[in-house]
Design an enzyme around this catalytic site. Structure first.
Site, short mmCIF file in Angstrom:
data_model
loop_
_atom_site.label_atom_id
_atom_site.label_comp_id
_atom_site.label_asym_id
_atom_site.label_seq_id
_atom_site.Cartn_x
_atom_site.Cartn_y
_atom_site.Cartn_z
N ASP A 167 0.88 -1.18 0.00
CA ASP A 167 0.00 0.00 0.00
C ASP A 167 0.91 1.22 0.00
O ASP A 167 1.67 1.42 0.96
CB ASP A 167 -0.87 -0.05 1.26
CG ASP A 167 -1.76 1.17 1.43
OD1 ASP A 167 -1.58 2.17 0.69
OD2 ASP A 167 -2.63 1.13 2.32
N VAL A 168 0.85 2.03 -1.04
CA VAL A 168 1.79 3.17 -1.13
C VAL A 168 1.58 4.19 -0.02
O VAL A 168 2.46 5.02 0.24
CB VAL A 168 1.73 3.89 -2.50
CG1 VAL A 168 2.19 2.97 -3.62
CG2 VAL A 168 0.35 4.48 -2.78
N ASN B 159 2.42 6.21 -9.72
CA ASN B 159 1.17 6.21 -10.49
C ASN B 159 -0.06 5.90 -9.66
O ASN B 159 -1.16 6.35 -9.99
CB ASN B 159 1.32 5.17 -11.62
CG ASN B 159 -0.01 4.81 -12.24
OD1 ASN B 159 -0.56 5.55 -13.05
ND2 ASN B 159 -0.55 3.64 -11.86
N TYR C 257 -9.66 14.90 -4.63
CA TYR C 257 -8.81 14.50 -5.77
C TYR C 257 -8.03 15.70 -6.33
O TYR C 257 -6.82 15.61 -6.54
CB TYR C 257 -9.70 13.87 -6.85
CG TYR C 257 -8.95 13.27 -8.01
CD1 TYR C 257 -8.33 12.02 -7.90
CD2 TYR C 257 -8.87 13.93 -9.24
CE1 TYR C 257 -7.65 11.45 -8.98
CE2 TYR C 257 -8.19 13.37 -10.31
CZ TYR C 257 -7.59 12.13 -10.18
OH TYR C 257 -6.91 11.57 -11.25
N LYS D 9 -3.92 16.24 -6.39
CA LYS D 9 -3.12 16.37 -7.62
C LYS D 9 -2.40 17.72 -7.69
O LYS D 9 -1.29 17.78 -8.20
CB LYS D 9 -4.01 16.16 -8.85
CG LYS D 9 -4.55 14.73 -8.99
CD LYS D 9 -3.45 13.69 -9.10
CE LYS D 9 -4.00 12.30 -9.39
NZ LYS D 9 -2.96 11.27 -9.52
P1 NAD Z 1 -6.86 2.48 -12.26
O1 NAD Z 1 -7.90 2.45 -11.23
O2 NAD Z 1 -6.97 1.57 -13.43
O3 NAD Z 1 -5.43 2.27 -11.61
C1 NAD Z 1 -5.09 2.75 -10.34
C2 NAD Z 1 -4.11 1.78 -9.73
O4 NAD Z 1 -3.67 2.25 -8.45
C3 NAD Z 1 -4.76 0.41 -9.48
O5 NAD Z 1 -3.86 -0.61 -9.85
C4 NAD Z 1 -5.01 0.40 -7.99
O6 NAD Z 1 -5.08 -0.88 -7.42
C5 NAD Z 1 -3.77 1.15 -7.54
N1 NAD Z 1 -3.83 1.61 -6.17
C6 NAD Z 1 -4.89 2.23 -5.56
N2 NAD Z 1 -4.58 2.45 -4.27
C7 NAD Z 1 -3.33 1.96 -4.06
C8 NAD Z 1 -2.48 1.89 -2.94
N3 NAD Z 1 -2.87 2.37 -1.75
N4 NAD Z 1 -1.28 1.32 -3.10
C9 NAD Z 1 -0.87 0.81 -4.27
N5 NAD Z 1 -1.63 0.85 -5.38
C10 NAD Z 1 -2.86 1.43 -5.26
O7 NAD Z 1 -6.83 3.99 -12.75
P2 NAD Z 1 -5.85 4.75 -13.77
O8 NAD Z 1 -6.72 5.62 -14.57
O9 NAD Z 1 -4.91 3.83 -14.44
O10 NAD Z 1 -5.06 5.70 -12.74
C11 NAD Z 1 -3.66 5.72 -12.63
C12 NAD Z 1 -3.21 7.14 -12.28
O11 NAD Z 1 -3.55 8.02 -13.34
C13 NAD Z 1 -3.89 7.71 -11.02
O12 NAD Z 1 -2.93 8.42 -10.26
C14 NAD Z 1 -4.91 8.66 -11.60
O13 NAD Z 1 -5.22 9.70 -10.71
C15 NAD Z 1 -4.19 9.16 -12.84
N6 NAD Z 1 -5.08 9.73 -13.85
C16 NAD Z 1 -5.96 8.96 -14.55
C17 NAD Z 1 -6.76 9.56 -15.51
C18 NAD Z 1 -7.74 8.78 -16.36
O14 NAD Z 1 -8.45 9.41 -17.17
N7 NAD Z 1 -7.82 7.47 -16.23
C19 NAD Z 1 -6.67 10.93 -15.74
C20 NAD Z 1 -5.79 11.68 -14.99
C21 NAD Z 1 -4.98 11.06 -14.04
#
Ligand code: NAD
Length: 279
Positions: free
Chosen positions: A77-78, A104, A177, A181
């Site tokens: 857990d990060v 990420n 959120y 960010k």
């Molecule tokens: P996702 O839900 O597919 O992936 C998120 C990942 O983070 C998952 O593998 C989840 O299990 C992991 N995670 C959550 N809590 C955690 C913890 N405590 N410890 C370790 N891992 C943990 O979503 P995504 O869209 O791939 O998001 C990845 C990153 O991109 C995030 O930081 C998100 O804010 C950012 N982001 C996504 C988008 C989008 O449109 N999808 C846009 C802007 C930013």
């Protein structure tokens, strides 16, 4: 062709990150998954961090191994200091060092502000911001200890913070959120300022709307997708691989002079598209 179609992305040089060791957090899903695979494709050894769904993490490892890469999955857990410290110690033990951190892992817990609970507020800050602090701190300790290794990379280490267009764009119903960010942006810039003289490069990628499980309701029906695309001047939703490509480039010596920058990968989402037709 749907509104989100686009030609395939050209490949990066296969040796872009050869000999480097990369940790990608939240690497069993979405952007993290694509980034771990991309890092492996261009020659890095990869630690696939996950916190739940071990099977999905193992699939990412297998995919990297299938094209001859080295990888293993590590549950942590990060937001948990002990677990992050142990993860980095294990990485140094198995891979001898760390060259690249892609911070990420992230979550959303949306709620109208007046109803947002302290746990919804706190957990998002814990994962999205404190998680980046902890992983960056532990990676930087190793970067500083080891320094530049000639022949591996021009820098002593690279951190790519995965932020969001919402480090800039307010977003109703997601105060937790957006605050997390915007915190990531200042963390990234402060670390870049603090550690550049020690040849550590810290940058961010700020995705716009990317097709991942996190925002599935925003793109899973044609109606939802059409409404989302109205906010994207480039006229399509992005793919996780496009963020992965940006992260791999920022981690490589091709962008060695890029320090403390946010690379927006958003099809122009942050350009106030409402002003295209008025104002
Ligand atoms: P996702 O839900 O597919 O992936 C998120 C990942 O983070 C998952 O593998 C989840 O299990 C992991 N995670 C959550 N809590 C955690 C913890 N405590 N410890 C370790 N891992 C943990 O979503 P995504 O869209 O791939 O998001 C990845 C990153 O991109 C995030 O930081 C998100 O804010 C950012 N982001 C996504 C988008 C989008 O449109 N999808 C846009 C802007 C930013």
């Amino acid at each position: 062709m749907g509104v989100t179609s686009h030609d395939s992305i050209p490949s990066l040089p296969a040796s872009l990150l050869t000999g480097q060791k990369a940790l990608v957090t939240g690497a069993n899903s979405g952007i993290g998954r694509a980034t771990a695979i991309k890092m492996g494709q261009v020659g890095a050894d990869v630690v696939v961090n996950y916190v739940e769904d071990e099977e999905a993490a193992k699939e990412v490892v297998s995919e990297i191994e299938d094209f001859g890469g080295r990888a293993y999955a590590h549950r942590a857990d990060v937001a948990n200091e002990d677990e992050v410290v142990t993860m980095l110690e294990a990485m140094v033990d198995r891979f001898q060092t760390i060259d690249i951190l892609v911070a990420n892992a992230g979550i959303q817990r949306d709620a109208p502000f007046e109803n947002m609970t302290i746990s919804e507020w706190q957990r998002v800050l814990d994962v999205n911001l404190t998680g980046q602090f902890l992983c960056a701190r532990e990676a930087i300790k190793e970067f500083v200890r080891r320094g530049v290794v000639p022949g591996t990379s021009n820098s002593a280490g690279k951190i790519i913070c995965i932020s969001s267009v919402h480090q800039l764009i307010p977003w109703a119903g997601r105060a937790n959120y957006t605050v997390s960010k915007s915190g990531v942006q200042m963390l990234m810039e402060t670390l870049a300022q603090e550690f550049s003289s020690r040849k550590i490069r810290v940058n961010a990628v700020a995705p716009g709307a990317i097709r991942t499980p996190m925002n599935r309701p925003a793109w899973e029906t044609p109606e939802a997708e059409a409404s989302l695309v109205e906010m994207i001047p480039y006229g399509r939703v992005g793919d996780p691989e496009e963020i992965a490509t940006a992260a791999a480039l920022l981690a490589s010596d091709l962008l060695d002079y890029v320090v403390g920058t946010t690379l927006y990968v958003d099809g122009g989402m942050k350009l106030f598209p409402e002003f295209l037709h008025g104002g």
